[in-house]
Design a protein around this motif. Sequence first.
Motif, PDB file in Angstrom:
ATOM      1  N   GLY A  97      -8.415   4.298  -0.852  1.00 32.98           N
ATOM      2  CA  GLY A  97      -7.045   3.876  -0.885  1.00 32.98           C
ATOM      3  C   GLY A  97      -6.421   3.522  -2.307  1.00 32.98           C
ATOM      4  N   VAL A  98      -7.208   3.066  -3.081  1.00 33.11           N
ATOM      5  CA  VAL A  98      -6.551   2.709  -4.453  1.00 33.11           C
ATOM      6  C   VAL A  98      -6.361   3.625  -5.556  1.00 33.11           C
ATOM      7  CG1 VAL A  98      -7.416   0.058  -4.390  1.00 33.11           C
ATOM      8  CG2 VAL A  98      -8.687   1.982  -5.445  1.00 33.11           C
ATOM      9  N   ASP A 120      -3.176   5.115  -3.982  1.00 33.21           N
ATOM     10  CA  ASP A 120      -1.716   4.526  -4.588  1.00 33.21           C
ATOM     11  C   ASP A 120      -2.146   2.984  -4.813  1.00 33.21           C
ATOM     12  OD1 ASP A 120       0.585   3.108  -4.579  1.00 33.21           O
ATOM     13  OD2 ASP A 120       0.835   2.979  -2.386  1.00 33.21           O
ATOM     14  N   ASN A 167      -0.977 -12.135  -2.730  1.00 34.24           N
ATOM     15  CA  ASN A 167      -0.726 -10.819  -2.301  1.00 34.24           C
ATOM     16  C   ASN A 167      -0.684  -9.818  -3.476  1.00 34.24           C
ATOM     17  OD1 ASN A 167      -1.180  -8.601  -0.305  1.00 34.24           O
ATOM     18  ND2 ASN A 167       0.939  -8.703   0.373  1.00 34.24           N
ATOM     19  N   GLN A 170      -0.310  -0.405  -4.061  1.00 37.85           N
ATOM     20  CA  GLN A 170      -0.031  -1.077  -2.825  1.00 37.85           C
ATOM     21  C   GLN A 170      -0.694  -2.515  -2.780  1.00 37.85           C
ATOM     22  OE1 GLN A 170      -2.734   0.680   0.176  1.00 37.85           O
ATOM     23  NE2 GLN A 170      -3.784   1.961  -1.113  1.00 37.85           N
ATOM     24  N   ARG A 171      -0.358  -3.356  -2.041  1.00 40.62           N
ATOM     25  CA  ARG A 171      -0.984  -4.777  -2.080  1.00 40.62           C
ATOM     26  C   ARG A 171      -2.223  -4.707  -1.390  1.00 40.62           C
ATOM     27  NH1 ARG A 171       2.542  -7.912  -4.385  1.00 40.62           N
ATOM     28  NH2 ARG A 171       4.710  -7.249  -4.840  1.00 40.62           N
ATOM     29  N   SER A 173      -0.464  -6.510  -5.969  1.00 41.23           N
ATOM     30  CA  SER A 173      -0.847  -5.015  -5.843  1.00 41.23           C
ATOM     31  C   SER A 173      -2.097  -4.749  -6.482  1.00 41.23           C
ATOM     32  CB  SER A 173       0.109  -4.217  -6.528  1.00 41.23           C
ATOM     33  OG  SER A 173       0.199  -4.387  -8.058  1.00 41.23           O
TER      34      SER A 173
END
Length: 252
Positions: free
Chosen positions: A244-245, A248, A113, A251-252, A115
């Motif tokens: 999303g990436v 941030d 998992n 984030q994982r 980032s």
Amino acid sequence: QRAYWAQQLAESPPILELPADHPRPPVQSFRGAAVRVELPIELCEALRALSRSEGVTLFMTLLAAFLTLLQRYTGQSDLCVGSGVANRRRRETEGLIGMIVNTVALRTDLAGNPSFRELLGRVRKVALGAYAHEDLPFSDIVETLHPDRNLSYMPLYQVMFSAHDSPLPQLALPGLAIDLLEGISNGSAKSDLNVVVIPRAEQHMGQASAAPAGITMVWEYSTDLFEASTVARVVESYETLLRGVVADPGQR
């Protein structure tokens, strides 16, 4: 190079278990279709900025997001994706007309998992290793590894992700107005899913005219496996991941 690929792809999963609309036929027909997508300009610029800040190429960032997409759909963390390389590293081949592209297999570990920032580091290492050993023909890699062969799917990878970012000369002929049309489907598919990224600014880098900032993506898919509506949802999910990436990357 043969030793590198033998180690890199040892015990690679034989097949990527993408959920499909139809059962896989016993023999590939290579029938397909293609969807052409233009990413929003603001997203393209954000992806380039993220790539610069993390010390990776735009292709690596887009590939990392694609691998994340595949992991979400398959639940697999050991992913092997094919990618085309120009295969013109010798001066003698630079001016030749024709398709000299070779394929490398990019095997990435998404376990633990990570980032997205950590995944970018893994993708960068895998990609640079592949590019340093890209001269061995893919057929030789298959011959070296002797994977189980099946007429219903490609050996070592069933999904491709490539970039068409080689410099593109301006098309100009006296008395003619020329438009370049890309991503026109000929009704075939080379693999289950074959994504080609066309970054405009990188294609036109160094030219006098202002380079367009957009990114075109062509999603070619096997119509034996997928319906058009399913591929449309996959494309939408990928763009959601990209947004999303860039918002941030931690984030994982």
